[in-house]
Design an enzyme around this catalytic site. Structure first.
Site, PDB file in Angstrom:
ATOM      1  N   LYS A  44     -68.615  50.225  92.653  1.00 27.58           N
ATOM      2  CA  LYS A  44     -69.175  48.949  93.110  1.00 27.58           C
ATOM      3  C   LYS A  44     -70.652  48.918  92.714  1.00 27.58           C
ATOM      4  CE  LYS A  44     -70.270  45.240  95.495  1.00 27.58           C
ATOM      5  NZ  LYS A  44     -69.837  43.888  95.074  1.00 27.58           N
ATOM      6  N   CYS A 131     -74.643  38.761  89.318  1.00 27.63           N
ATOM      7  CA  CYS A 131     -74.099  38.547  90.658  1.00 27.63           C
ATOM      8  C   CYS A 131     -74.471  37.128  91.116  1.00 27.63           C
ATOM      9  CB  CYS A 131     -74.649  39.551  91.658  1.00 27.63           C
ATOM     10  SG  CYS A 131     -73.958  39.254  93.309  1.00 27.63           S
TER      11      CYS A 131
HETATM   12  C1  ERO Z   1     -72.548  42.403  92.533  1.00 23.63           C
HETATM   13  C2  ERO Z   1     -72.254  41.275  93.155  1.00 23.63           C
HETATM   14  C3  ERO Z   1     -71.094  40.439  92.836  1.00 23.63           C
HETATM   15  C4  ERO Z   1     -70.314  39.911  93.834  1.00 23.63           C
HETATM   16  C5  ERO Z   1     -70.617  40.072  95.277  1.00 23.63           C
HETATM   17  O1  ERO Z   1     -70.865  41.211  95.737  1.00 23.63           O
HETATM   18  O2  ERO Z   1     -70.630  39.004  95.957  1.00 23.63           O
HETATM   19  N1  ERO Z   1     -69.237  39.107  93.539  1.00 23.63           N
HETATM   20  C6  ERO Z   1     -68.904  38.822  92.240  1.00 23.63           C
HETATM   21  O3  ERO Z   1     -67.917  38.092  91.979  1.00 23.63           O
HETATM   22  N2  ERO Z   1     -69.644  39.356  91.232  1.00 23.63           N
HETATM   23  C7  ERO Z   1     -70.733  40.155  91.465  1.00 23.63           C
HETATM   24  O4  ERO Z   1     -71.369  40.607  90.488  1.00 23.63           O
END
Ligand code: ERO
Length: 312
Positions: A44, A131
């Site tokens: 992550k 993000c």
């Molecule tokens: C790192 C945050 C991201 C997230 C998130 O943590 O909300 N959701 C996504 O669809 N893509 C992202 O890059």
């Protein structure tokens, strides 16, 4: 047919891996990926300090995909660096997991990357420039000047393999500008695409949005985004130096979707929404479906058709 894939000088049994953010927040989830049929896996995106993320509900599944505004929840950079270093020690012959970084500022990104550079990490790093769900923070890669400035600073000290996770672009002028910037740097790869930012899903029954953060606006994934994902894979494959590889992410739910991403020029393939829905067994299904398509078409290796999409 063989799905064996070479990527950045490393051999993988198959091109499938998780998309960062899905099934990779905890060590248990990462270990489940490690023990699955996935050819590779990634952590992550992490920030220096642990983050709770956005209030729930913050993920919602729909028949055609998903909407999320997780808000970058993660256990903190050190948790993931400790995990991947421990993994290297325990699995000396295996490929080290990919490491995703999403600092909350330019300086935080530089600090985290410097820590990776100075560590014993021998894997591939993914810098998340896209993000869409941290309130008040724009998707970095939509600001071309800031992106170029950040990459200049990064490559002044970062010498390990580095890829960037990009948001979708929707205009040839943006493909051209983004590619001209990316071609200036010794990038290992670009990963196209992150979720399509700030979509809105409405529930007919309740006449309401379905996720709490940002009045229901969130990143869209799944079948909705495959045409955009394929366009970005193809758009960068045809514009970037051949030394910069492509990871294809977005709308991979079947072996056919995987084949289409490879045909557009992808080397590794990341699965997000479908992994969230199905669990790690999705990888076994996808590689069998891809193999079946290749056998039907008479291909024995992916190299025989990667990037060979025809125009009319
Ligand atoms: C790192 C945050 C991201 C997230 C998130 O943590 O909300 N959701 C996504 O669809 N893509 C992202 O890059």
């Amino acid at each position: 047919a063989s799905l064996r894939t070479e990527f950045l000088g490393r051999q993988y049994e198959n091109p499938f891996m998780n998309a960062s953010g899905v099934h990779c927040l905890t060590i248990d989830e990462l270990e489940e990926l490690s023990n699955s049929k996935a050819g590779a896996f990634i952590t992550k995106s992490s920030t220096e300090v642990e983050r709770e993320g956005n209030p729930e509900p913050r993920y919602y599944s729909t028949p055609l995909g998903s909407i999320n505004s997780m808000g970058l929840p993660n256990r903190g950079f050190k948790y993931y660096l400790d995990y991947v270093l421990d993994y290297q020690d325990k699995h000396p012959a295996a490929n080290t997991p990919f490491f995703s970084v999403a600092g909350m500022s330019i300086d935080e990104n530089l600090k985290l990357l410097r820590a990776i550079q100075d560590s014993a990490f021998d894997g591939v790093t993914e810098l998340n420039l896209s993000c869409p769900n941290v309130p008040g923070k724009p998707q970095l890669a939509y600001d071309f000047e800031v992106t170029e400035e950040l990459l200049s600073k990064v490559f002044s000290f970062f010498k390990k393999p580095l890829g960037v996770k990009l948001p979708p672009y929707f205009d040839f002028a943006h493909f051209d500008t983004a590619a001209s910037i990316l071609n200036k740097f010794p990038l290992a790869y670009v990963n196209c695409i992150n979720s399509v930012g700030n979509g809105l899903y409405v529930d007919l029954e309740t006449e309401s949005v379905v996720i709490k953060p940002k009045n229901g606006f969130g990143g869209i994934g799944g079948e909705y985004v495959k045409p955009t994902a394929l366009a970005n894979v193809r758009g960068f494959y045809t514009r970037l130096n051949s030394s910069i590889k492509i990871i294809g992410t977005g709308g991979i739910r079947t072996g056919q979707d995987a084949f289409e991403h490879l045909l557009c020029g992808a080397t590794m393939l990341q699965v997000g929404t479908e992994l969230y829905e199905e669990g790690v067994s999705v990888f076994e299904r996808l590689l069998h479906e891809l193999e079946d398509i290749m056998n039907k078409k008479g291909y024995t290796s992916i190299d025989e058709f990667r990037g060979k999409l025809s125009s009319l």
